[in-house]
Design an enzyme around this catalytic site. Structure first.
Site, PDB file in Angstrom:
ATOM      1  N   TYR A 113       0.861  -1.187   0.000  1.00  0.00           N
ATOM      2  CA  TYR A 113       0.000   0.000   0.000  1.00  0.00           C
ATOM      3  C   TYR A 113       0.893   1.232   0.000  1.00  0.00           C
ATOM      4  O   TYR A 113       1.901   1.288   0.714  1.00  0.00           O
ATOM      5  CB  TYR A 113      -0.902   0.032   1.240  1.00  0.00           C
ATOM      6  N   GLU A 201      -3.608   7.660  -3.677  1.00  0.00           N
ATOM      7  CA  GLU A 201      -3.456   6.327  -3.089  1.00  0.00           C
ATOM      8  C   GLU A 201      -3.241   5.287  -4.178  1.00  0.00           C
ATOM      9  O   GLU A 201      -3.955   5.275  -5.186  1.00  0.00           O
ATOM     10  CB  GLU A 201      -4.714   5.994  -2.286  1.00  0.00           C
TER      11      GLU A 201
END
Length: 403
Positions: A113, A201
């Site tokens: 991530y 993101e």
């Protein structure tokens, strides 16, 4: 302002981040053709068909499907487009899917991530990364906060090379992966800073399985999510052009037309307030007294009487609303303007639910006189002296109506 995944992927690609080839499709036939294009032109062996909506958790809701043939791509697209997509972030009613992304599938060795967000506590951007990326990153953030690494960026400086390298090593990247991952970190941070983003993101950032050409695998982004500051869009015409009004509720679009800030919530008490801070305090006070707000609605400091009347129409059009609380502290906003708007709304729309009004500030005496004179035509109206009394009255009235 949110953008779709296919738009975010393109922004990443424009910034130099490696992204698998992909094609946007609007029909099942488009998806079938996209599969053929990606397999013949780009050498893909499999593809992934992904719903393009402003909501997360698409995989859990059946909005992401791996396909190995043009026929499977057609069928997957048909299934996704034919019904609302329901995810943990859409609510039980789901959302309509109008576009799909058909992308080359890659062999994943490891998921990570990577994201940049504005930390309001430190008032600076923060780069957040984890070696445990994927659909359950929110759960990991709650259950294993130590798995998240955070790097605060200097307010006046980009991400520093030593910061990127250190984070890459801490995440477990090895060999050529370290340089590739660090480069992506720089690109993501620059994209965030140069475009007035609120969130950039990549989830997941992945390392592909080793090949003869890439013995350490390739580091690349296969999903992306971005949000941009509405107040800064005038500086970024290219970003503003990505806005998709079809992803917004009709009420939110109508509210913007009149300069109102409106967000629908899942409660039963409609709120009409001037000022974002006061609106948040009003919702908190409603919760404190056992109620639940049905919306956030800020009419601002200089809203016209027409805009305020429209605000009432938007609130009362929500079938979940069982009561309305008006909380106005008049500085720039004049209380008598709100009072006249209440009377207009009563004439144009009608109040069939309890209405509690708290007014204080500029022209409040005139406003109270208008309200007193209108009591006969608005029998559901109750005045309140302060916010606590207003919240207590409206929650009690809603409870009685529901009994």
């Amino acid at each position: 302002m949110k953008v779709h995944e296919y738009q975010a992927r393109q922004l990443l690609a424009d910034a130099g981040v490696p992204v698998p080839p992909a094609v946007v499709a609007e029909t099942s036939l488009d998806a079938q053709r996209a599969f053929d294009r990606l397999t013949t032109r780009d050498g893909a062996r499999r593809c992934v068909v992904k719903a393009q909506v402003h909501a997360g958790g698409r995989g859990k809701g059946g909005g992401v499907k791996i396909v190995s043939s043009a026929k499977e791509a057609y069928d997957a697209a048909y299934q996704i487009l034919s019904k609302p997509l329901i995810t943990p972030q859409t609510g039980p009613e789901g959302v309509k899917v109008r576009k799909l992304l058909v992308a080359s599938a890659v062999d994943i060795a490891k998921e990570y991530y990577l994201g940049v967000v504005l930390d309001r506590t430190s008032a600076c951007p923060v780069l957040i990364a984890s070696a445990e990326g994927g659909m359950d990153i929110e759960e990991i953030a709650h259950t294993k906060p130590e798995a998240l690494f955070k790097v605060r960026l200097h307010p006046h400086l980009p991400l520093q090379p030593y910061q990127a390298r250190d984070l890459a090593y801490r995440l477990g990247f090895k060999g050529r992966q370290v340089r590739a991952a660090a480069k992506i970190m720089h690109q993501v941070c620059d994209l965030f800073l140069h475009n007035d983003a609120m969130l950039v993101e990549i989830n997941p950032l992945i390392v592909t399985k080793p090949t003869d050409e890439h013995p350490d695998g390739m580091v690349m982004a296969i999903d992306a999510k971005m949000t941009f500051d509405d107040n800064a869009l005038f500086r970024h015409e290219n970003i503003a052009a990505l806005h998709d009004p079809l992803e917004e509720a009709d009420a939110e679009i109508e509210a913007k037309r009149f300069g109102l800030s409106y967000i629908k919530l899942d409660g039963t008490i409609g709120c009409l307030v001037n000022g974002a801070g006061l609106a948040m305090a009003t919702m908190d006070t409603i919760k404190l007294h056992g109620g639940s707000p049905a919306n956030f609605l800020d009419v601002g400091g200089g809203a016209s009487e027409e805009a305020v009347t429209e605000a009432f129409k938007i609130i009362l059009a929500d079938p979940c609303v069982r009561g309305v609380l008006v909380n106005i502290f008049g500085g720039i906003m004049q209380c008598d303007k709100i009072a006249r708007a209440i009377v207009n709304a009563a004439n144009n729309v009608g109040f069939t639910v309890p209405l509690v009004v708290r007014l204080e500030g500029t022209n409040v005496d005139v406003a109270r006189k208008i309200i007193d004179e209108a009591k006969d035509q608005i029998p559901m109206l109750q005045p309140a002296a302060d916010l606590n009394e207003a919240a207590e009255k409206v929650t009690a009235a809603v409870a009685v109506a529901a009994a």
